[in-house]
Enzyme design. Sequence first.
Site, PDB file in Angstrom:
ATOM      1  CG  HIS A 157      25.205  39.892  99.530  1.00 51.82           C
ATOM      2  ND1 HIS A 157      24.645  38.801  99.978  1.00 51.82           N
ATOM      3  CD2 HIS A 157      24.733  40.792  99.952  1.00 51.82           C
ATOM      4  CE1 HIS A 157      23.613  39.144 101.305  1.00 51.82           C
ATOM      5  NE2 HIS A 157      23.710  40.201 100.813  1.00 51.82           N
ATOM      6  CG  PHE A 158      23.911  43.640  96.417  1.00 53.57           C
ATOM      7  CD1 PHE A 158      22.020  43.914  97.158  1.00 53.57           C
ATOM      8  CD2 PHE A 158      24.448  43.490  97.805  1.00 53.57           C
ATOM      9  CE1 PHE A 158      21.557  44.007  98.279  1.00 53.57           C
ATOM     10  CE2 PHE A 158      23.753  44.176  99.344  1.00 53.57           C
ATOM     11  CZ  PHE A 158      22.272  44.509  99.663  1.00 53.57           C
TER      12      PHE A 158
END
Length: 475
Positions: free
Chosen positions: A271-272
């Site tokens: 996600h990051f």
Amino acid sequence: MSVQTTHRHVTVTDPASGSALNLFYREAGPAHAPAVLLLHGFPSSSHQYRRLIERLATKYRVVAPDLPGFGFSDAPAPAAFGYTFDHLAQVTEAFADAVGLGRYALYLFDYGAPVGFRVATQRPERVTALISQNGNAYEEGLSDGWQPIRAYWKEPTQANRDALRGFLQAGTTQFQYMHGEADTSLIAPESYTLDQYFLDRPGNDEIQLDLLGDYQSNLAAYPAFHEYFRTHQPPTLAVWGKNDPFFLPAGAEAFRRDLPAAEIRFVDGGHFPLESHADEVADIVVPFLARHIDTEHGAALFGALDATSAPAEANAHFDTMRQVFGFVPNLGYALAADPAVLGAYLGWLQALGSSSLSPVAQQVAMAAASHANGAAYGVAVHATLAGAVGAPAVITQALRDGVALQDPALEAVRRFATAIVSKRTQVSDADIADLKAAGYDRAAAVAIAMAVAGKTLVNTVAHLAQTEIDAGFQA
């Protein structure tokens, strides 16, 4: 060159209430350069962009605010502010005006995507390009991880609202950073620790629950976003951490439905992805921005790249290029802006061909240098020529992709050429030891350095001219 990032606050007037809001933002880069506005997501802040800012700000004015309720910006109580994505978009527009952003590319992640897409639909004339990094605009991009939130949308009871509090816990925040990452040691602990610090502030839980509840308005707005895409066709890049547990790769692919020219790229992250793949993402983003928002390059500087615009003194050099390539590459016309430079380039090629490096190793060194310089034209040329001088398809494809080569000796050349570029010629003892271990000597080191030096010239000219890749060099 080191880029200094400034950390500031600006007071804006809330368009909805007329009250003053104190917003924190990070800024770097030349004030007169094309601008890039970075909008963060949940549960983060502009802190997530700290490494990307350094990479982009060598060329662009980069501005990254903390949205209200996040990071170091004001976080008024929900009853006083009203945390909706419509409202965040209004404040973002006011922020852009306050810091003097006239036209800008939008870099959007997670919550920043529906905020930014709203801004774009309201101000399409200001948006020069869109970059969506795990920023969803299509239903198929939403994973099953959204089911508890969907249940709250369907029945907004207190029980369903309380069931979402798990999304605000430290374990979940850390999970968002760690999931899908092959090497979690690359994740700096201050990233999720800082996010959790702000999540744990008194009253912030209600802010975040309000926004989770309002996220359904983004799905309702998808048709408006799609209409904006179809009507205005902004240059668009979707660069995605493919292992994101919340926003699926299908959400990235879906952009092509309304934006056929959209560029879709995946990195092997979660996600990051900027926490572990910042350089890889930047190497995708910078060339994209160069193609679409640089205003003083390309035709503005060179005009048409063809024989009609070239000085007569270059004609003899063009004959030489036709003998080598079978045609005059676009880059040849660009170099011919100064025929002496084109002549020097051809002489350099001839000298490199007489060096101690094998023909394939020469092309590997030049492709590697081009990749390290973010020069897609050079990568395409030398991957093609590597095949022409005998490199197998697996090698030429790896050169195009910028990944490790299966042949250990060629991989040593690739790594040494890359080190020269990335370390600004200050290669280390370890780099030299690796090259020697592969059987190369000082003559090879000097020849690789020569290959890199020549690519510095032609990669620069390719960037200046925004040279299109010739059909003969396409994969």
